[in-house]
Design an enzyme around this catalytic site. Structure first.
Site, short mmCIF file in Angstrom:
data_model
loop_
_atom_site.label_atom_id
_atom_site.label_comp_id
_atom_site.label_asym_id
_atom_site.label_seq_id
_atom_site.Cartn_x
_atom_site.Cartn_y
_atom_site.Cartn_z
N MET A 30 35.04 42.92 31.16
CA MET A 30 36.15 42.85 30.66
C MET A 30 36.61 41.37 30.05
SD MET A 30 38.56 45.48 32.90
CE MET A 30 38.82 44.51 34.21
N ALA A 32 36.79 37.34 29.78
CA ALA A 32 37.24 36.04 30.38
C ALA A 32 36.01 35.86 31.30
CB ALA A 32 38.49 36.31 31.41
N LEU A 33 34.87 35.49 30.55
CA LEU A 33 33.58 35.58 31.25
C LEU A 33 33.38 34.10 31.88
CD1 LEU A 33 31.27 36.83 28.35
CD2 LEU A 33 32.24 38.21 30.22
N HIS A 37 29.22 36.47 35.28
CA HIS A 37 28.70 37.59 34.22
C HIS A 37 27.35 37.11 33.59
CE1 HIS A 37 33.35 37.86 33.90
NE2 HIS A 37 33.10 39.13 34.39
N GLN A 61 41.82 51.64 33.75
CA GLN A 61 41.19 51.15 35.20
C GLN A 61 42.60 50.35 35.95
OE1 GLN A 61 37.55 49.16 33.96
NE2 GLN A 61 38.22 47.83 35.59
N GLU A 149 27.46 43.04 42.55
CA GLU A 149 27.96 43.38 43.93
C GLU A 149 29.33 42.95 44.41
OE1 GLU A 149 24.49 42.70 46.44
OE2 GLU A 149 23.39 44.28 45.74
N GLN A 154 32.70 49.74 43.23
CA GLN A 154 32.20 50.33 41.88
C GLN A 154 31.14 50.36 41.52
OE1 GLN A 154 34.24 48.18 37.96
NE2 GLN A 154 32.42 47.08 38.28
N SER A 187 37.25 36.42 37.14
CA SER A 187 38.08 36.08 36.01
C SER A 187 39.58 35.64 36.48
CB SER A 187 38.18 37.29 34.96
OG SER A 187 36.98 37.55 34.75
#
Ligand code: AMP
Length: 280
Positions: A30, A32-33, A37, A61, A149, A154, A187
Protein backbone atom coordinates in the site's frame (compact mmCIF):
# COMPACT_ATOMS: atom_id res chain seq x y z
CA UNK A 1 11.64 0.06 -14.04
CA UNK A 2 8.41 0.16 -16.03
CA UNK A 3 5.51 2.05 -14.51
CA UNK A 4 1.84 1.31 -15.21
CA UNK A 5 -1.30 3.06 -14.07
CA UNK A 6 -3.69 1.06 -16.26
CA UNK A 7 -4.29 -2.64 -15.93
CA UNK A 8 -4.90 -3.48 -19.59
CA UNK A 9 -1.43 -2.60 -21.07
CA UNK A 10 0.19 -4.31 -18.10
CA UNK A 11 -1.73 -7.52 -18.83
CA UNK A 12 -0.60 -7.42 -22.47
CA UNK A 13 3.05 -7.05 -21.43
CA UNK A 14 2.82 -9.80 -18.80
CA UNK A 15 1.21 -12.21 -21.30
CA UNK A 16 4.14 -11.62 -23.65
CA UNK A 17 6.75 -12.09 -20.89
CA UNK A 18 5.05 -15.28 -19.70
CA UNK A 19 4.98 -16.51 -23.31
CA UNK A 20 8.75 -15.92 -23.42
CA UNK A 21 9.07 -18.28 -20.43
CA UNK A 22 9.78 -15.60 -17.79
CA UNK A 23 8.79 -16.35 -14.20
CA UNK A 24 6.99 -13.54 -12.38
CA UNK A 25 7.19 -12.67 -8.68
CA UNK A 26 4.61 -10.32 -7.16
CA UNK A 27 4.71 -8.10 -4.06
CA UNK A 28 1.51 -6.29 -3.05
CA UNK A 29 1.93 -3.07 -1.05
CA UNK A 30 0.00 0.00 0.00
CA UNK A 31 3.03 2.26 -0.53
CA UNK A 32 4.83 4.30 2.15
CA UNK A 33 7.59 1.80 1.54
CA UNK A 34 10.33 0.92 4.02
CA UNK A 35 13.12 -1.62 4.11
CA UNK A 36 10.61 -4.33 5.18
CA UNK A 37 8.91 -4.01 1.79
CA UNK A 38 12.26 -3.92 0.00
CA UNK A 39 13.24 -7.22 1.68
CA UNK A 40 10.17 -8.80 0.03
CA UNK A 41 11.22 -7.38 -3.35
CA UNK A 42 14.78 -8.70 -2.90
CA UNK A 43 13.48 -12.15 -1.98
CA UNK A 44 11.16 -12.11 -5.01
CA UNK A 45 14.05 -11.00 -7.26
CA UNK A 46 16.16 -13.92 -6.05
CA UNK A 47 13.48 -16.47 -7.00
CA UNK A 48 11.97 -15.07 -10.25
CA UNK A 49 13.04 -13.65 -13.60
CA UNK A 50 11.18 -10.43 -12.91
CA UNK A 51 9.32 -8.74 -10.08
CA UNK A 52 6.21 -6.62 -10.12
CA UNK A 53 5.18 -4.48 -7.16
CA UNK A 54 1.72 -2.97 -6.73
CA UNK A 55 1.16 0.25 -4.81
CA UNK A 56 -2.53 0.53 -4.04
CA UNK A 57 -4.19 1.84 -0.89
CA UNK A 58 -7.11 -0.57 -0.90
CA UNK A 59 -10.28 1.16 0.35
CA UNK A 60 -12.19 -2.05 1.18
CA UNK A 61 -9.72 -3.21 3.82
CA UNK A 62 -10.05 -0.11 6.02
CA UNK A 63 -12.88 -0.39 8.50
CA UNK A 64 -12.27 3.21 9.71
CA UNK A 65 -12.45 5.88 6.99
CA UNK A 66 -10.20 8.08 9.15
CA UNK A 67 -7.45 5.42 8.94
CA UNK A 68 -7.77 5.31 5.13
CA UNK A 69 -7.51 9.11 4.86
CA UNK A 70 -4.49 9.24 7.18
CA UNK A 71 -2.63 6.41 5.43
CA UNK A 72 0.79 7.88 4.43
CA UNK A 73 1.30 8.41 0.68
CA UNK A 74 4.63 9.29 -0.94
CA UNK A 75 4.73 7.94 -4.49
CA UNK A 76 7.97 9.56 -5.69
CA UNK A 77 9.93 8.25 -2.71
CA UNK A 78 8.33 4.80 -3.12
CA UNK A 79 9.34 4.62 -6.80
CA UNK A 80 12.92 5.67 -6.00
CA UNK A 81 13.10 2.93 -3.36
CA UNK A 82 11.81 0.32 -5.80
CA UNK A 83 14.37 1.42 -8.41
CA UNK A 84 17.11 1.07 -5.77
CA UNK A 85 16.40 -2.69 -5.54
CA UNK A 86 16.00 -3.18 -9.32
CA UNK A 87 12.27 -3.77 -9.24
CA UNK A 88 11.21 -4.48 -12.85
CA UNK A 89 7.61 -3.24 -12.92
CA UNK A 90 5.45 -1.07 -10.65
CA UNK A 91 1.67 -0.85 -11.00
CA UNK A 92 -0.18 2.05 -9.38
CA UNK A 93 -3.75 1.43 -10.44
CA UNK A 94 -6.81 3.64 -10.01
CA UNK A 95 -9.61 2.37 -7.75
CA UNK A 96 -11.92 2.05 -10.83
CA UNK A 97 -9.50 -0.34 -12.54
CA UNK A 98 -9.37 -2.63 -9.52
CA UNK A 99 -13.07 -2.33 -8.67
CA UNK A 100 -14.75 -1.83 -12.09
CA UNK A 101 -18.28 -2.53 -10.79
CA UNK A 102 -18.53 -1.46 -7.15
CA UNK A 103 -16.01 -0.70 -4.43
CA UNK A 104 -16.98 -3.58 -2.17
CA UNK A 105 -15.65 -6.89 -0.94
CA UNK A 106 -16.53 -10.29 -2.36
CA UNK A 107 -17.77 -13.06 -0.12
CA UNK A 108 -14.95 -15.59 0.13
CA UNK A 109 -14.88 -18.45 2.65
CA UNK A 110 -11.87 -17.78 4.88
CA UNK A 111 -12.51 -20.95 6.99
CA UNK A 112 -12.42 -19.00 10.24
CA UNK A 113 -8.87 -17.67 9.75
CA UNK A 114 -10.43 -14.20 9.77
CA UNK A 115 -12.41 -14.57 12.98
CA UNK A 116 -10.10 -13.61 15.84
CA UNK A 117 -7.38 -10.97 16.37
CA UNK A 118 -7.31 -8.54 13.38
CA UNK A 119 -10.67 -9.95 12.27
CA UNK A 120 -12.26 -9.02 15.61
CA UNK A 121 -10.76 -5.54 15.84
CA UNK A 122 -11.06 -4.66 12.14
CA UNK A 123 -14.42 -6.06 10.97
CA UNK A 124 -14.47 -6.70 7.22
CA UNK A 125 -10.70 -6.16 6.94
CA UNK A 126 -9.87 -9.64 5.64
CA UNK A 127 -12.78 -9.67 3.18
CA UNK A 128 -11.24 -6.52 1.71
CA UNK A 129 -7.72 -8.00 1.69
CA UNK A 130 -8.89 -11.28 0.11
CA UNK A 131 -10.89 -9.41 -2.54
CA UNK A 132 -8.06 -7.11 -3.63
CA UNK A 133 -5.40 -9.83 -3.62
CA UNK A 134 -7.65 -12.15 -5.65
CA UNK A 135 -8.10 -9.32 -8.19
CA UNK A 136 -4.33 -8.68 -8.37
CA UNK A 137 -3.64 -12.40 -8.78
CA UNK A 138 -6.16 -12.50 -11.66
CA UNK A 139 -4.56 -9.47 -13.35
CA UNK A 140 -0.90 -10.40 -12.83
CA UNK A 141 -1.08 -14.21 -12.65
CA UNK A 142 2.32 -14.43 -10.90
CA UNK A 143 4.22 -17.66 -10.30
CA UNK A 144 5.00 -16.65 -6.73
CA UNK A 145 3.55 -13.96 -4.45
CA UNK A 146 5.35 -12.68 -1.36
CA UNK A 147 3.71 -11.54 1.89
CA UNK A 148 5.37 -10.48 5.14
CA UNK A 149 4.93 -12.52 8.30
CA UNK A 150 4.52 -9.16 10.01
CA UNK A 151 0.88 -9.58 8.96
CA UNK A 152 0.86 -13.30 9.71
CA UNK A 153 -2.92 -13.67 9.80
CA UNK A 154 -3.11 -11.92 6.41
CA UNK A 155 -0.43 -14.25 5.01
CA UNK A 156 -2.46 -17.32 6.09
CA UNK A 157 -5.70 -15.86 4.67
CA UNK A 158 -4.02 -15.21 1.30
CA UNK A 159 -2.34 -18.62 1.22
CA UNK A 160 -5.74 -20.16 1.91
CA UNK A 161 -7.59 -18.27 -0.87
CA UNK A 162 -4.84 -18.93 -3.39
CA UNK A 163 -5.05 -22.66 -2.70
CA UNK A 164 -8.80 -23.07 -2.18
CA UNK A 165 -9.78 -20.97 -5.23
CA UNK A 166 -6.89 -22.37 -7.32
CA UNK A 167 -5.76 -18.84 -8.14
CA UNK A 168 -2.34 -20.10 -9.24
CA UNK A 169 0.49 -18.41 -7.37
CA UNK A 170 2.54 -20.06 -4.67
CA UNK A 171 2.19 -17.81 -1.63
CA UNK A 172 5.46 -17.29 0.23
CA UNK A 173 5.82 -15.81 3.72
CA UNK A 174 8.85 -13.60 4.37
CA UNK A 175 10.43 -12.95 7.80
CA UNK A 176 9.65 -9.76 9.73
CA UNK A 177 12.13 -6.91 9.27
CA UNK A 178 12.81 -4.95 12.47
CA UNK A 179 14.80 -1.85 13.43
CA UNK A 180 17.97 -2.26 15.52
CA UNK A 181 15.92 -2.27 18.73
CA UNK A 182 13.42 -4.90 17.58
CA UNK A 183 10.48 -2.69 16.56
CA UNK A 184 8.80 -4.29 13.52
CA UNK A 185 9.08 -1.93 10.55
CA UNK A 186 5.71 -0.51 9.52
CA UNK A 187 4.46 2.39 7.39
CA UNK A 188 2.56 3.49 10.49
CA UNK A 189 5.85 3.99 12.43
CA UNK A 190 6.23 7.26 10.44
CA UNK A 191 3.49 8.66 12.66
CA UNK A 192 5.43 7.90 15.88
CA UNK A 193 7.78 10.34 17.65
CA UNK A 194 11.20 9.10 18.83
CA UNK A 195 9.72 8.72 22.32
CA UNK A 196 6.78 6.84 20.79
CA UNK A 197 9.11 4.46 19.00
CA UNK A 198 10.88 3.78 22.31
CA UNK A 199 7.59 3.20 24.13
CA UNK A 200 6.50 0.82 21.35
CA UNK A 201 9.44 -1.47 22.11
CA UNK A 202 7.27 -3.02 24.84
CA UNK A 203 5.57 -4.99 22.04
CA UNK A 204 8.63 -6.90 20.87
CA UNK A 205 10.11 -7.02 24.40
CA UNK A 206 6.95 -8.88 25.49
CA UNK A 207 7.17 -11.23 22.52
CA UNK A 208 10.85 -11.89 23.20
CA UNK A 209 10.11 -12.52 26.88
CA UNK A 210 7.42 -15.06 25.91
CA UNK A 211 9.82 -16.80 23.50
CA UNK A 212 12.40 -17.16 26.28
CA UNK A 213 10.03 -18.15 29.10
CA UNK A 214 7.00 -19.94 27.68
CA UNK A 215 8.07 -23.37 28.93
CA UNK A 216 7.76 -22.24 32.56
CA UNK A 217 4.10 -21.25 32.21
CA UNK A 218 0.87 -22.25 30.51
CA UNK A 219 -0.49 -20.03 27.67
CA UNK A 220 -3.04 -18.25 29.91
CA UNK A 221 -0.33 -17.33 32.44
CA UNK A 222 1.90 -15.91 29.68
CA UNK A 223 -1.00 -13.77 28.43
CA UNK A 224 -1.75 -12.48 31.96
CA UNK A 225 1.87 -11.54 32.60
CA UNK A 226 2.02 -9.61 29.31
CA UNK A 227 -1.32 -7.88 29.95
CA UNK A 228 0.08 -6.74 33.32
CA UNK A 229 3.25 -5.40 31.70
CA UNK A 230 1.13 -3.24 29.39
CA UNK A 231 -0.78 -1.71 32.32
CA UNK A 232 2.22 0.42 33.19
CA UNK A 233 2.87 1.41 29.56
CA UNK A 234 1.63 4.30 27.42
CA UNK A 235 0.40 1.76 24.88
CA UNK A 236 -3.13 0.47 25.00
CA UNK A 237 -3.12 -3.28 24.46
CA UNK A 238 -5.84 -4.42 22.04
CA UNK A 239 -5.05 -8.10 22.19
CA UNK A 240 -2.36 -10.59 23.02
CA UNK A 241 -3.06 -14.14 21.79
CA UNK A 242 -1.17 -17.42 21.60
CA UNK A 243 -2.48 -19.52 18.72
CA UNK A 244 -1.91 -22.66 16.75
CA UNK A 245 0.29 -21.36 13.91
CA UNK A 246 -1.69 -23.23 11.24
CA UNK A 247 -5.32 -22.67 12.29
CA UNK A 248 -4.97 -19.50 14.43
CA UNK A 249 -7.14 -21.12 17.10
CA UNK A 250 -6.16 -19.84 20.59
CA UNK A 251 -4.20 -22.41 22.61
CA UNK A 252 -5.20 -23.59 26.07
CA UNK A 253 -2.30 -26.04 26.43
CA UNK A 254 1.06 -26.17 24.65
CA UNK A 255 0.33 -29.77 23.62
CA UNK A 256 -2.69 -28.61 21.59
CA UNK A 257 -0.48 -27.46 18.70
CA UNK A 258 2.57 -28.59 16.78
CA UNK A 259 3.65 -24.97 16.31
CA UNK A 260 2.51 -21.97 18.33
CA UNK A 261 2.76 -18.23 17.67
CA UNK A 262 2.22 -15.17 19.83
CA UNK A 263 0.41 -12.12 18.43
CA UNK A 264 0.10 -8.60 19.85
CA UNK A 265 -1.80 -5.49 18.73
CA UNK A 266 -1.59 -2.21 20.63
CA UNK A 267 -2.31 1.46 20.08
CA UNK A 268 -0.11 4.42 20.88
CA UNK A 269 -2.20 7.55 20.52
CA UNK A 270 -3.99 6.87 17.26
CA UNK A 271 -1.25 4.69 15.79
CA UNK A 272 -2.10 0.98 15.73
CA UNK A 273 0.83 -1.43 15.80
CA UNK A 274 0.92 -5.22 15.38
CA UNK A 275 3.64 -7.83 15.77
CA UNK A 276 4.04 -11.59 16.21
CA UNK A 277 6.63 -14.33 16.38
CA UNK A 278 6.80 -18.08 16.58
CA UNK A 279 7.23 -19.67 20.03
CA UNK A 280 7.92 -23.23 18.85
P1 AMP B 1 1.57 -3.01 3.44
O1 AMP B 1 2.07 -2.00 2.49
O2 AMP B 1 1.61 -2.59 4.87
O3 AMP B 1 0.23 -3.59 3.02
O4 AMP B 1 2.59 -4.23 3.36
C1 AMP B 1 2.90 -4.84 2.14
C2 AMP B 1 3.61 -6.12 2.41
O5 AMP B 1 4.81 -5.88 3.11
C3 AMP B 1 2.78 -7.09 3.27
O6 AMP B 1 2.97 -8.41 2.79
C4 AMP B 1 3.39 -6.91 4.63
O7 AMP B 1 3.23 -8.04 5.47
C5 AMP B 1 4.85 -6.69 4.26
N1 AMP B 1 5.55 -6.04 5.35
C6 AMP B 1 5.22 -4.87 5.95
N2 AMP B 1 6.07 -4.61 6.96
C7 AMP B 1 6.96 -5.63 7.00
C8 AMP B 1 8.07 -5.94 7.83
N3 AMP B 1 8.45 -5.16 8.83
N4 AMP B 1 8.75 -7.09 7.57
C9 AMP B 1 8.37 -7.92 6.57
N5 AMP B 1 7.33 -7.68 5.74
C10 AMP B 1 6.63 -6.56 5.96
Amino acid sequence: MLLFEKVSPLKTLLDKLRGDGKSIGFVATMGALHTGHLALVRLAKSQNDLVIVSIFVNPTQFNKSEDLLKYPRNTEKDLAMLRSVDCDIAILPEVDDIYPKAVKSEEIDLIGLDLNMEGTYRPGHFDGVATVVKRFFEIINPDKAYFGEKDYQQYLVIKHISESLSLGPEVIGAPIERNDHGLALSSRNERLSIAGKNAALIIYDSIRWAKNNFEKFNPAEILDIIKNKFQSSELELEYVEICDQATLKPLKEWDDAKHARIFIAAELGKVRLIDNDSLF
